[in-house]
Design a protein around this motif. Structure first.
Motif, PDB file in Angstrom:
ATOM      1  N   ALA A  84      10.037  -2.539  -5.827  1.00 35.34           N
ATOM      2  CA  ALA A  84       9.663  -1.120  -5.700  1.00 35.34           C
ATOM      3  C   ALA A  84      10.913  -0.308  -5.421  1.00 35.34           C
ATOM      4  O   ALA A  84      11.618  -0.559  -4.443  1.00 35.34           O
ATOM      5  CB  ALA A  84       8.644  -0.934  -4.582  1.00 35.34           C
ATOM      6  N   GLY A  85      11.202   0.636  -6.297  1.00 37.14           N
ATOM      7  CA  GLY A  85      12.405   1.443  -6.161  1.00 37.14           C
ATOM      8  C   GLY A  85      12.292   2.498  -5.077  1.00 37.14           C
ATOM      9  O   GLY A  85      11.313   2.539  -4.317  1.00 37.14           O
ATOM     10  N   PRO A  86      13.286   3.375  -4.978  1.00 34.62           N
ATOM     11  CA  PRO A  86      13.288   4.420  -3.954  1.00 34.62           C
ATOM     12  C   PRO A  86      12.037   5.298  -4.029  1.00 34.62           C
ATOM     13  O   PRO A  86      11.554   5.628  -5.108  1.00 34.62           O
ATOM     14  CB  PRO A  86      14.552   5.227  -4.287  1.00 34.62           C
ATOM     15  N   ARG A  87      11.530   5.668  -2.849  1.00 30.35           N
ATOM     16  CA  ARG A  87      10.332   6.504  -2.776  1.00 30.35           C
ATOM     17  C   ARG A  87      10.372   7.295  -1.470  1.00 30.35           C
ATOM     18  O   ARG A  87      11.173   7.015  -0.587  1.00 30.35           O
ATOM     19  CB  ARG A  87       9.072   5.649  -2.842  1.00 30.35           C
ATOM     20  N   ALA A  88       9.488   8.269  -1.348  1.00 30.12           N
ATOM     21  CA  ALA A  88       9.451   9.112  -0.156  1.00 30.12           C
ATOM     22  C   ALA A  88       9.149   8.272   1.084  1.00 30.12           C
ATOM     23  O   ALA A  88       8.329   7.363   1.041  1.00 30.12           O
ATOM     24  CB  ALA A  88       8.401  10.197  -0.322  1.00 30.12           C
ATOM     25  N   LYS A  89       9.812   8.610   2.189  1.00 24.62           N
ATOM     26  CA  LYS A  89       9.596   7.901   3.446  1.00 24.62           C
ATOM     27  C   LYS A  89       8.802   8.752   4.423  1.00 24.62           C
ATOM     28  O   LYS A  89       7.780   8.334   4.941  1.00 24.62           O
ATOM     29  CB  LYS A  89      10.930   7.492   4.066  1.00 24.62           C
ATOM     30  N   GLU A  90       9.281   9.965   4.694  1.00 28.67           N
ATOM     31  CA  GLU A  90       8.547  10.886   5.567  1.00 28.67           C
ATOM     32  C   GLU A  90       8.888  12.316   5.183  1.00 28.67           C
ATOM     33  O   GLU A  90       9.958  12.595   4.648  1.00 28.67           O
ATOM     34  CB  GLU A  90       8.877  10.623   7.034  1.00 28.67           C
ATOM     35  N   TYR A  91       7.949  13.217   5.434  1.00 25.71           N
ATOM     36  CA  TYR A  91       8.151  14.616   5.068  1.00 25.71           C
ATOM     37  C   TYR A  91       9.083  15.313   6.050  1.00 25.71           C
ATOM     38  O   TYR A  91       9.101  14.992   7.242  1.00 25.71           O
ATOM     39  CB  TYR A  91       6.810  15.351   5.030  1.00 25.71           C
ATOM     40  N   ILE A  92       9.837  16.273   5.537  1.00 29.24           N
ATOM     41  CA  ILE A  92      10.736  17.039   6.413  1.00 29.24           C
ATOM     42  C   ILE A  92      10.270  18.487   6.583  1.00 29.24           C
ATOM     43  O   ILE A  92      10.834  19.221   7.382  1.00 29.24           O
ATOM     44  CB  ILE A  92      12.193  17.027   5.888  1.00 29.24           C
ATOM     45  N   CYS A  93       9.224  18.885   5.843  1.00 34.50           N
ATOM     46  CA  CYS A  93       8.721  20.254   5.940  1.00 34.50           C
ATOM     47  C   CYS A  93       7.209  20.246   6.162  1.00 34.50           C
ATOM     48  O   CYS A  93       6.512  19.339   5.700  1.00 34.50           O
ATOM     49  CB  CYS A  93       9.033  21.048   4.665  1.00 34.50           C
ATOM     50  N   THR A  94       6.736  21.252   6.873  1.00 39.68           N
ATOM     51  CA  THR A  94       5.296  21.435   7.049  1.00 39.68           C
ATOM     52  C   THR A  94       4.839  22.813   6.572  1.00 39.68           C
ATOM     53  O   THR A  94       3.646  23.117   6.581  1.00 39.68           O
ATOM     54  CB  THR A  94       4.892  21.278   8.528  1.00 39.68           C
TER      55      THR A  94
END
Length: 291
Positions: A81-91
């Motif tokens: 599995a390649g690079p993917r989102a880890k956690e959001y930085i904006c709300t």
């Protein structure tokens, strides 16, 4: 939308969906380090091309490069599995407008460009895959805030789309400088199957059509823009584009037809560029022409 209908395109292709051990075996690479450096990207891209029997070398191997370059936090993955989102930085969507511009001289996005340059120097044909705003936003903010903004404050949503679009346009310009002959623009996260017909039309009217009119200027004797068919169908369904038939006089792979039309056609988009084995059976290439 009387008389208009946006059709969906089902994403189905039988080549490598990402990187697998059958591709990386024997390359002597370690992951996720291999995703971070131009030299290893070159090895990976060529190995994928050979494994899939493709015509192009594709870069990068995920849809997180632009978001990461703007501050997004990425899980770099492994050979499966390649690079993917880890956690959001904006709300809040307003926070997207405050993110820094992309610096193309540093980080993974710079390594992608260097890999493109090296592949071209070695005689390969390169497709640089860039992302549309929904795909980038998927890495930066929970989608519920995006859809809420589109409903409650469409002007702000379009402002965000244009900010991200301008960054991607600069990426396309850099890709050209580094030798990419094909630039693939995809935003499957913003397809009609996700947005619904009303919102999909809203996005075409407020962003996609005018944005691609700008992108069209990048097409020249050495550069073709390849659209995700989801984007193509959104343009056709809102009557912002038409197909123009170009006889090929023989059966050939879609990728081979794109090579043949390089310098003659500004936009392709009848098939997903990742469907490397798709054959144009009727011998007719469909150019996407913006109105």
């Amino acid at each position: 939308m009387e008389g208009k209908k946006i059709l969906d395109f089902k994403c189905t292709y039988d080549n490598s969906a990402g990187i697998g051990r059958s591709v990386t075996e024997g390359l002597g690479l370690t992951f996720p380090d291999a995703y971070l450096h131009a030299d290893t990207m070159v090895l990976l891209s060529r190995a994928l091309k050979e494994h899939d029997g493709g015509v192009f070398c594709e870069l990068p191997f995920c849809h997180t490069v632009e978001a990461e370059a703007m501050g997004g936090i990425i899980n770099m993955g492994n050979e499966i599995a390649g690079p993917r989102a880890k956690e959001y930085i904006c709300t809040k969507m307003e926070e997207i407008l405050e993110l820094p511009p992309i610096d193309f001289e540093t980080g993974r996005i710079h390594e992608v460009l260097l890999a493109c340059q090296k592949l071209r120097e070695e005689g390969e044909h390169v497709v640089m895959e860039v992302s549309g705003p929904f795909t980038i936003l998927n890495v930066l903010i929970d989608a519920k805030y995006v859809f809420k903004c589109l409903r409650k404050n469409p002007e702000l949503a379009m402002k965000v789309f244009w900010k991200l679009g301008e960054e991607v346009f600069l990426f396309m310009e850099e890709a050209k400088k580094y030798g990419a002959e094909f630039i693939s623009y995809a935003d499957s996260s913003g397809g009609v199957n996700i947005l619904g017909p009303k919102m999909a039309e809203q996005v075409v009217e407020g962003f996609t059509y005018e944005y691609l009119k700008k992108v069209e200027r990048l097409a020249d004797d050495h550069t073709m823009i390849l659209l995700c068919p989801k984007t193509t169908f959104a343009l056709l369904g809102t009557e912002k584009a038409v197909f123009r038939d170009i006889p090929l006089n023989e059966r050939m792979l879609y990728s081979e037809a794109c090579m043949k039309q390089l310098g003659k056609v500004k936009f392709g988009g009848m098939m997903c560029v990742k469907n490397v084995r798709y054959e144009i059976g009727n011998g007719v290439f469909k150019e996407v022409v913006l109105k």
